[in-house]
Write a protein that holds these residues in place. Structure first.
Motif, PDB file in Angstrom:
ATOM      1  N   GLY A 287      18.035 -22.062 118.637  1.00 60.08           N
ATOM      2  CA  GLY A 287      17.147 -23.095 118.108  1.00 60.08           C
ATOM      3  C   GLY A 287      15.999 -22.515 117.300  1.00 60.08           C
ATOM      4  N   LEU A 288      15.478 -21.372 117.756  1.00 53.37           N
ATOM      5  CA  LEU A 288      14.391 -20.719 117.031  1.00 53.37           C
ATOM      6  C   LEU A 288      14.868 -20.220 115.667  1.00 53.37           C
ATOM      7  CD1 LEU A 288      11.416 -20.003 117.387  1.00 53.37           C
ATOM      8  CD2 LEU A 288      12.127 -17.808 118.360  1.00 53.37           C
ATOM      9  N   LEU A 289      16.091 -19.705 115.611  1.00 54.19           N
ATOM     10  CA  LEU A 289      16.654 -19.260 114.327  1.00 54.19           C
ATOM     11  C   LEU A 289      16.750 -20.420 113.339  1.00 54.19           C
ATOM     12  CD1 LEU A 289      19.541 -16.889 115.496  1.00 54.19           C
ATOM     13  CD2 LEU A 289      17.330 -16.234 114.568  1.00 54.19           C
ATOM     14  N   VAL A 290      17.171 -21.581 113.829  1.00 54.51           N
ATOM     15  CA  VAL A 290      17.278 -22.753 112.966  1.00 54.51           C
ATOM     16  C   VAL A 290      15.899 -23.116 112.395  1.00 54.51           C
ATOM     17  CG1 VAL A 290      17.817 -25.218 112.914  1.00 54.51           C
ATOM     18  CG2 VAL A 290      19.305 -23.641 114.163  1.00 54.51           C
ATOM     19  N   LEU A 291      14.878 -23.083 113.236  1.00 56.85           N
ATOM     20  CA  LEU A 291      13.526 -23.413 112.782  1.00 56.85           C
ATOM     21  C   LEU A 291      13.012 -22.401 111.759  1.00 56.85           C
ATOM     22  CD1 LEU A 291      11.874 -24.454 116.179  1.00 56.85           C
ATOM     23  CD2 LEU A 291      12.676 -25.958 114.364  1.00 56.85           C
TER      24      LEU A 291
ATOM     25  N   ARG B 293       4.586 -20.926 108.027  1.00 52.91           N
ATOM     26  CA  ARG B 293       5.128 -21.861 109.019  1.00 52.91           C
ATOM     27  C   ARG B 293       6.041 -21.154 110.019  1.00 52.91           C
ATOM     28  NH1 ARG B 293       6.827 -27.503 106.741  1.00 52.91           N
ATOM     29  NH2 ARG B 293       4.550 -27.549 106.628  1.00 52.91           N
ATOM     30  N   GLY B 294       6.778 -20.148 109.560  1.00 55.73           N
ATOM     31  CA  GLY B 294       7.609 -19.370 110.480  1.00 55.73           C
ATOM     32  C   GLY B 294       6.768 -18.647 111.523  1.00 55.73           C
ATOM     33  N   ALA B 295       5.621 -18.087 111.076  1.00 57.69           N
ATOM     34  CA  ALA B 295       4.720 -17.426 112.022  1.00 57.69           C
ATOM     35  C   ALA B 295       4.171 -18.434 113.033  1.00 57.69           C
ATOM     36  CB  ALA B 295       3.581 -16.752 111.266  1.00 57.69           C
TER      37      ALA B 295
ATOM     38  N   ALA C 183       7.258 -14.612 111.093  1.00 59.92           N
ATOM     39  CA  ALA C 183       6.824 -14.410 109.712  1.00 59.92           C
ATOM     40  C   ALA C 183       7.847 -13.599 108.933  1.00 59.92           C
ATOM     41  CB  ALA C 183       5.463 -13.715 109.701  1.00 59.92           C
ATOM     42  N   VAL C 184       8.369 -12.537 109.551  1.00 56.01           N
ATOM     43  CA  VAL C 184       9.391 -11.707 108.885  1.00 56.01           C
ATOM     44  C   VAL C 184      10.668 -12.515 108.681  1.00 56.01           C
ATOM     45  CG1 VAL C 184      10.851  -9.669 109.122  1.00 56.01           C
ATOM     46  CG2 VAL C 184       8.436  -9.560 109.777  1.00 56.01           C
ATOM     47  N   ALA C 185      11.079 -13.253 109.714  1.00 61.70           N
ATOM     48  CA  ALA C 185      12.320 -14.032 109.615  1.00 61.70           C
ATOM     49  C   ALA C 185      12.230 -15.073 108.503  1.00 61.70           C
ATOM     50  CB  ALA C 185      12.616 -14.701 110.954  1.00 61.70           C
ATOM     51  N   ALA C 186      11.108 -15.773 108.426  1.00 63.66           N
ATOM     52  CA  ALA C 186      10.968 -16.808 107.405  1.00 63.66           C
ATOM     53  C   ALA C 186      10.826 -16.200 106.009  1.00 63.66           C
ATOM     54  CB  ALA C 186       9.755 -17.682 107.732  1.00 63.66           C
ATOM     55  N   ALA C 187      10.147 -15.052 105.909  1.00 62.54           N
ATOM     56  CA  ALA C 187       9.972 -14.412 104.604  1.00 62.54           C
ATOM     57  C   ALA C 187      11.288 -13.912 104.031  1.00 62.54           C
ATOM     58  CB  ALA C 187       8.975 -13.260 104.726  1.00 62.54           C
TER      59      ALA C 187
END
Length: 515
Positions: free
Chosen positions: A38-42, A50-52, A105-109
């Protein structure tokens, strides 16, 4: 608006709460796996800021539910006023949540990378690096590292190779593979399917701890004494004689080569119980027995004390705790801060850390690797005594957290250290949970919490060195740092290339508008 509230607040908080159920005492690790999916989807649908934030909310929920027992230690047993204790817990939770925020933050970037690279490499590396940082910055606090949720899972055979942080990375990668099966394109789904199919084979093929370490020497008959002294009574002078008599009498009834008492089982500085220690030493020597007694030992050239384990009888020597609990046994920072916290009602100890290098204690020719309470959170501290130690000993006083999940969580941490090192581990806790743990992390005997009890069983020392204890976390530091750095550079390159491609089109539109 409602969509943003759910995506930025409700959903990550829900996933954080669910993740807690993968840890002791529930051990529902599939629930933790689902929460990470679920966190990966977000994160896949968010920008860096927003990811952070979503990672931070996830962390607040995870640690807010998973380490709330700190309030019991501060308020119930330390006597800190409820508002101040609550504020301290909130500050701790907020600090710990910074690390999932960094991973977010890294995942969303890097979300514009191809889904397989993002889900199977970048996000697991970002999460692994965040946990490594959390276990290293300051004194480190790696409690609730995701890898501990797998201690009872078939995946735990990876521990002698990669340790608890490596298991965290594998867990996040497994969540990424399952997410790809649902949301990925055809090629991504095929890659994920191949990984899901191969994973059981890899888990079966990975050598167990029995491959890396081997039994050595005769069995050592070990006894654990759980005195069950309530923390509220422990340091009351009126209860001292009863406490000393209880440990002495329970030891006298224990026919064992090695008898292990909990952390500071003797509730007094060593100089105040000299006759008691002499009698205990004499009796243990007559029985050809080693007694490991927890007590406070005066530090040389200091007004403070060491948190120590003293070997009496057949064994000799003393171990002084090296890795102290911040804001409990000492206060990091200027000296005035200690006095200020004490004036506010915080019973801050003035414990002195022991030297980094200390000779090992021995019993009947077996070298013992000692750790006291908080120290067993750190595999690097355990590794200092290997490969010399044939057996690990952890003494603790979890009475500070009576009635909370912390007791079972701390037991699982000890199980992970046994798995990583391929060594049997003897765990003595004042009010429980005491346990005899095999080199494979299996708990062979354990006590219940809040009872006076003994455990007696033969334990087989082992020799050898697992790859994880040989190399530690260094390979993981290098690998995760490299993947995260390359991912961020690649994300910057993709944005720069997209911007370059947009410029000619923008110029043409501007020219047509003027014409």
């Amino acid at each position: 608006m409602m969509r943003r509230v759910v995506g930025d607040g409700v959903a990550p908080a829900l996933f954080g709460v669910l993740a807690t159920f993968g840890f002791a005492p529930w051990h529902c690790y599939p629930v933790t796996l689902i929460s990470v999916i679920g966190l990966l989807v977000l994160w896949r649908r968010a920008g860096p800021a927003r990811g952070a934030w979503r990672g931070f909310v996830f962390g607040c929920a995870l640690f807010g539910t998973g380490v709330s027992w700190v309030y019991v230690a501060l308020h119930t047993y330390s006597g800190i006023a409820a508002p101040l204790a609550g504020l301290a817990v909130a500050a701790l939770v907020g600090y710990l949540a910074i690390y999932p925020a960094l991973a977010g933050a890294v995942a969303a970037a890097t979300r514009r990378f191809a889904a397989p690279i993002w889900a199977l490499l970048i996000v697991p590396a970002a999460w692994g690096l965040s946990e490594l940082l959390r276990g290293w910055v300051g004194t480190g606090f790696p409690w609730l590292s995701l890898g501990y949720s797998t201690v009872a899972a078939p995946l735990n055979g990876v521990a002698p190779l990669l340790g608890s942080y490596g298991l965290s990375i594998v867990l996040v990668a497994a969540a990424g593979a399952l997410w790809l099966l649902y949301a990925g394109a055809l090629i991504a789904r095929l890659i994920a399917l191949a990984l899901v199919a191969v994973l059981p084979v890899l888990v079966w093929w990975v050598p167990s701890a029995a491959h890396w370490t081997q039994p050595v020497g005769p069995r050592l008959r070990v006894a654990i004494i759980q005195g069950n002294i309530d923390q509220a009574d422990k340091w009351q002078p009126a209860h001292r004689a009863e406490t000393l008599a209880r440990y002495r009498d329970m030891t006298a009834r224990s026919r064992a080569d090695l008898v292990v008492w909990p952390e500071v089982a003797i509730p007094a500085p060593a100089e105040q119980v000299v006759p008691y220690l002499k009698q205990l030493r004499r009796t243990a020597a007559q029985r050809n027995q080693t007694v490991l007694a927890g007590l406070l030992w005066p530090a040389a050239n200091s007004r403070g004390y060491h948190n120590s384990v003293l070997a009496l009888g057949q064994g000799r020597g003393r171990y002084d705790k090296r890795h102290l609990v911040p804001f409990g046994e000492y206060v990091p920072g200027p000296a005035w801060l200690t006095g200020h916290l004490s004036n506010m009602g915080a019973p801050v100890g003035r414990t002195v850390a022991g030297p980094v290098t200390q000779p090992l204690l021995h019993s009947h020719g077996v070298a013992l690797g000692l750790s006291i309470c908080f120290e067993d959170l750190f595999a690097r501290d355990i590794a200092r005594d290997l490969p010399m130690a044939g057996m690990l000993i952890n003494v603790t006083n979890d009475a500070w957290f009576a009635g909370t999940p912390a007791l079972a969580q701390h037991l699982d941490i000890a199980r992970m250290r046994a798995l990583e090192s391929g060594r049997p581990l003897v765990r003595a806790a004042n009010t429980g949970i005491s346990a005899l743990i095999g080199f494979d992390g299996h708990v062979y005997q354990h006590t219940a919490a809040d009872e006076s009890a003994r455990l007696i069983a033969p334990m087989v020392p082992r020799r050898g060195l697992t790859p994880y204890m040989a190399y530690g976390d260094t390979p993981l530091w290098w690998a995760t740092s490299a993947v995260v750095m390359l991912g961020l550079l690649g994300a910057w390159g993709l944005r720069w290339r997209a911007a370059r491609l947009r410029r000619p089109a923008e110029r043409r539109r501007a020219l047509r508008a003027r014409l």
